[in-house]
Design a protein around this motif. Structure first.
Motif, PDB file in Angstrom:
ATOM      1  N   ASP A   1       0.651  -1.263   0.056  1.00 30.74           N
ATOM      2  CA  ASP A   1       0.012  -0.125   0.186  1.00 30.74           C
ATOM      3  C   ASP A   1       0.940   1.294   0.060  1.00 30.74           C
ATOM      4  OD1 ASP A   1      -2.423  -1.506   0.108  1.00 30.74           O
ATOM      5  OD2 ASP A   1      -2.128  -1.594   2.135  1.00 30.74           O
ATOM      6  N   GLY A   2       2.084   1.161  -0.777  1.00 30.32           N
ATOM      7  CA  GLY A   2       2.928   2.384  -0.924  1.00 30.32           C
ATOM      8  C   GLY A   2       3.724   2.679   0.283  1.00 30.32           C
ATOM      9  N   LYS A   3       3.756   1.957   1.241  1.00 33.01           N
ATOM     10  CA  LYS A   3       4.530   2.118   2.543  1.00 33.01           C
ATOM     11  C   LYS A   3       5.371   0.894   2.840  1.00 33.01           C
ATOM     12  CE  LYS A   3       2.553   5.969   3.738  1.00 33.01           C
ATOM     13  NZ  LYS A   3       3.306   7.509   3.683  1.00 33.01           N
ATOM     14  N   ILE A   4       6.307   1.155   3.516  1.00 31.64           N
ATOM     15  CA  ILE A   4       7.419   0.212   3.929  1.00 31.64           C
ATOM     16  C   ILE A   4       6.913  -0.192   5.329  1.00 31.64           C
ATOM     17  CG2 ILE A   4       9.848  -0.299   4.783  1.00 31.64           C
ATOM     18  CD1 ILE A   4      10.672   1.890   2.998  1.00 31.64           C
ATOM     19  N   LEU A   5       6.416  -1.219   5.364  1.00 27.93           N
ATOM     20  CA  LEU A   5       5.931  -2.038   6.736  1.00 27.93           C
ATOM     21  C   LEU A   5       6.845  -2.520   7.677  1.00 27.93           C
ATOM     22  CD1 LEU A   5       2.628  -3.832   5.223  1.00 27.93           C
ATOM     23  CD2 LEU A   5       2.996  -1.443   5.865  1.00 27.93           C
TER      24      LEU A   5
END
Length: 289
Positions: free
Chosen positions: A264-268
């Motif tokens: 979702d466009g983020k580094i988790l």
């Protein structure tokens, strides 16, 4: 009953389950037999008196052996594939209905798809989707966070189901995020780092990598951004077990491998490995610019 006889009986009781797991991970009956035999040798070298769940312990050992074999196979560019024979493989749940489903699932087509997966991806999928192991347990086996393990299994599942329709677009988007994080780290741009991190991002180094930084696990975008601000000067973007990440060289030698979990466009999640034994097994390749 003496301990040696008890261990032999317990191992035999778990043999079918272990062979089933190894076969699904390796796609080779002969290699599955080798993995199970190696697990038996390790059991005999171990004091099992303190093992509460011997079946679970053996499954973990076989999975780690298979992961090493898959990674070694990748470096040799060898992909053994044998036509499936279901007669000697049974489902550990011993449920006839589920066994029939397993027999159908372990066909040649599935094995072909599984062989396109990175080693850790393949192990995560097999152990979770076929043998119901929790992600926390699988994470310990493959050396990744639970979040990263879930992502690996999810991507493998999409490929197996034929629903991963836009891998190139997804990969390029993730690569842009990975490279944006790397550039922001080098510049020391805290705001840009936070922008590509999920609010609850987790950084998890192994014990050796923790010595290079400021301690152990960190959670939260600002905390992780502060850790990486002004760093990563020698890091380069790479594929790590099939996912985007970085490798860090010190004096020309690879000293740290970093694996990213991006969604979702983020580094988790960010997992860092520096243990020499782990570095020798991890599957990575540098991405050219």
């Amino acid at each position: 009953m003496d301990e040696e006889k008890w261990l032999a009986d317990e191992f035999e009781a778990n043999r079918a389950h272990l062979k089933a797991a190894a076969y699904r991970m390796l796609g080779s009956r002969s290699e599955a037999d080798d993995a199970v035999q190696e697990a038996w040798l390790r059991l005999n070298r171990t004091d099992a008196t303190g093992v509460c769940n011997l079946g679970g312990w053996l499954t973990t050992v076989v999975a780690r052996i298979c992961l090493d074999m898959l990674r070694a196979r990748k470096t040799r560019r060898e992909e053994p594939l044998e036509l499936p024979v279901h007669g000697g493989i049974t489902d550990p749940a011993k449920d006839p209905e589920r066994e029939a489903a397993f027999a159908d699932s372990v066909g040649l087509a599935l094995l072909v798809v599984l062989q396109t997966l990175a080693p850790a991806e393949r192990v995560a999928f097999v152990l979770h989707d076929m043998f119901d192991l929790p992600f926390d347990e699988i994470a310990a086996i493959i050396g990744r966070s639970s979040v990263a393990t879930r992502q690996l299994a999810s991507r493998a599942r999409r490929r197996v189901q034929g629903t991963d329709e836009t891998p190139d677009v997804d990969f390029e988007r993730k690569r842009m995020i990975a490279e944006a994080f790397l550039a922001a780290s080098r510049r020391g741009d805290l705001e840009a780092l936070v922008a590509v991190l999920a609010p609850d991002v987790v950084f998890r180094p192994d014990a050796t990598a923790a010595q290079f930084g400021r301690g152990g696990e960190l959670r939260g975008a600002h905390e992780v951004a502060e850790l990486f601000k002004g760093r990563a000067q020698t890091a380069v973007t790479a594929l790590v077990d099939g996912e985007l990440g970085y490798i860090v060289r010190v004096a020309g030698e690879i000293r740290v491998v970093v694996a990213l979990t991006i969604a979702d466009g983020k580094i988790l999640a960010i997992d860092a490995f520096a243990d020499p034994d782990h570095l020798a097994r991890v599957d990575y390749s540098v991405l050219s610019h």
